[in-house]
Write an enzyme that holds these catalytic residues in place. Structure first.
Site, short mmCIF file in Angstrom:
data_model
loop_
_atom_site.label_atom_id
_atom_site.label_comp_id
_atom_site.label_asym_id
_atom_site.label_seq_id
_atom_site.Cartn_x
_atom_site.Cartn_y
_atom_site.Cartn_z
N SER A 40 14.51 0.03 -9.91
CA SER A 40 14.48 -0.67 -8.84
C SER A 40 13.24 -0.88 -8.02
O SER A 40 13.40 -1.82 -6.95
CB SER A 40 15.66 0.02 -7.73
OG SER A 40 15.18 1.42 -7.45
N ASP A 317 16.24 1.03 2.98
CA ASP A 317 17.82 1.72 2.86
C ASP A 317 17.40 3.21 2.65
O ASP A 317 16.52 4.02 3.01
CB ASP A 317 18.59 1.17 1.79
CG ASP A 317 18.01 1.24 0.20
OD1 ASP A 317 16.84 2.29 0.21
OD2 ASP A 317 18.39 0.45 -0.71
N HIS A 320 14.76 3.08 -0.87
CA HIS A 320 13.85 2.05 -1.33
C HIS A 320 12.85 1.67 -0.14
O HIS A 320 13.63 1.59 1.23
CB HIS A 320 14.62 0.74 -1.91
CG HIS A 320 15.53 1.05 -2.80
ND1 HIS A 320 16.73 1.34 -2.82
CD2 HIS A 320 15.02 1.46 -4.28
CE1 HIS A 320 17.42 1.83 -4.20
NE2 HIS A 320 16.28 1.81 -5.10
#
Length: 353
Positions: A40, A317, A320
């Protein structure tokens, strides 16, 4: 969490100035192509059509990205996007899911949220493109490119970045109720096993024509809001047991880079120390509250309103980083400001070799 706000603002101003400079792109890229592997940290939409909980193609993700919610795990650009701009590419490298034949020569992004070095990492969340699968995708692209003789030497001049391994801890080793990995290995044994498998994957990338290969270490995941909440910090700034485990993995990567360069005389592997780059204030703790309203899985609640001052937030978040942190990572990876940022050279010097 206490914070020296004056010093925080100073650092943010520095990053904001860096942000302005990332918009300046040279007329010609410094390398012919740029390939991206990872999780990610770099995913730009490969998970969007997969059957997985690990995808973010919805607002407020992408609120500061020109194309909106593309599947990037941030409010704006990823560090891989920004490195591409610094290398001189005037368009973002396309995801493998959307790339067409005309794109292959410029590069492809294979990154996939929740993917790991190990195949099973993140499987409880659904489908993901783990590292070996990303390499298989790259092999198919290379086979198409090398049908033309002039492209065979081109691959050796490209820059390749590999940013993976976080989910082998976050969504494997430290997820005791789902995976038994921590029962099979001590932290030191696991780091050794993980690096051994990673080494094989990097050698595969070399055999597929990669020479200028950037290996990112892991960030200190024990400082993410999600893991601090789940495990508790025992009065410390972060979860020390998690950061200690990650450090065992990172410490082996410099030796791995040395070994790969020694055994392959034309190879130019280099290590980027994320843990060092993301510690700009030393012992001064940063504001770690997520910028968006979060769900139980620590992703943003769909269509919720994020914090207005995103350039003063570290995390978008629960896991991240915001674009402002991605800018810091990209700029110091590209042009190291400390000896500990990159070894043996930063990406700018790597591109020039």
């Amino acid at each position: 969490m206490a914070c020296d706000f004056g010093r925080l603002v100073s650092v943010c101003i520095f990053i904001l100035l860096s942000h302005l400079r990332t918009s300046i792109v040279s007329s010609k890229p410094r390398v012919p192509c740029y390939f991206i592997f990872g999780d990610s940290w770099v995913d730009n939409g490969n998970n969007n059509k997969l059957k997985t909980k690990c995808k973010v193609n919805y607002p407020p993700y992408g609120i500061d990205f020109p194309e909106g919610d593309t599947g990037r795990f941030s409010n704006g650009r990823t560090s891989a996007d920004i490195i591409g701009q610094l290398l001189g590419f005037n368009k973002f490298i396309p995801s493998y899911a959307t790339a067409r034949n005309k794109d292959f020569k410029r590069g492809v992004n294979y990154g996939s949220g929740c993917a790991g070095i190990r195949k099973e990492s993140g499987r409880h969340l659904g489908d993901r493109i783990f590292m070996n699968r990303q390499l298989r995708h790259h092999k198919s692209i290379v086979s198409k490119l090398t049908q033309s003789k002039k492209n065979r030497s081109l691959l050796k001049r490209c820059v390749y970045i590999v940013n993976i391994g976080s989910n082998d801890y976050l969504n494997n080793f430290f997820l005791h109720d789902i995976y038994n990995t921590s029962n099979k290995y001590t932290k030191d044994q696991y780091a050794k096993v993980l690096v051994r498998q990673f080494s094989k994957q990097l050698r595969t990338l070399y055999r597929l024509g990669g020479r200028k290969i950037v290996v990112f270490g892991l960030a200190e995941m024990g400082c993410t809001p999600a893991l601090m909440y789940k495990f508790g910090t025992n009065g410390k700034p972060c979860v020390e047991s998690i950061n200690n485990a990650v450090r065992l993995f990172n410490d082996r990567l410099t030796s791995l880079v040395d070994e790969l360069n020694k055994k392959n005389s034309d190879a130019r592997f280099t290590f980027i120390n994320l843990a060092s780059i993301l510690s700009p204030l030393g012992d001064v703790p940063l504001l770690t509250a997520p910028c968006c309203r979060i769900r139980k899985d620590w992703q943003c609640v769909p269509s919720s309103a994020p914090c207005p001052l995103r350039n003063l937030s570290i995390f978008f978040d629960g896991i991240h980083q915001t674009e402002i942190c991605n800018i810091l990572v990209a700029r110091r990876s590209y042009n190291a400001s400390s000896r500990t940022d990159a070894y043996p050279y930063d990406i700018r010097h790597l591109a020039e070799l």
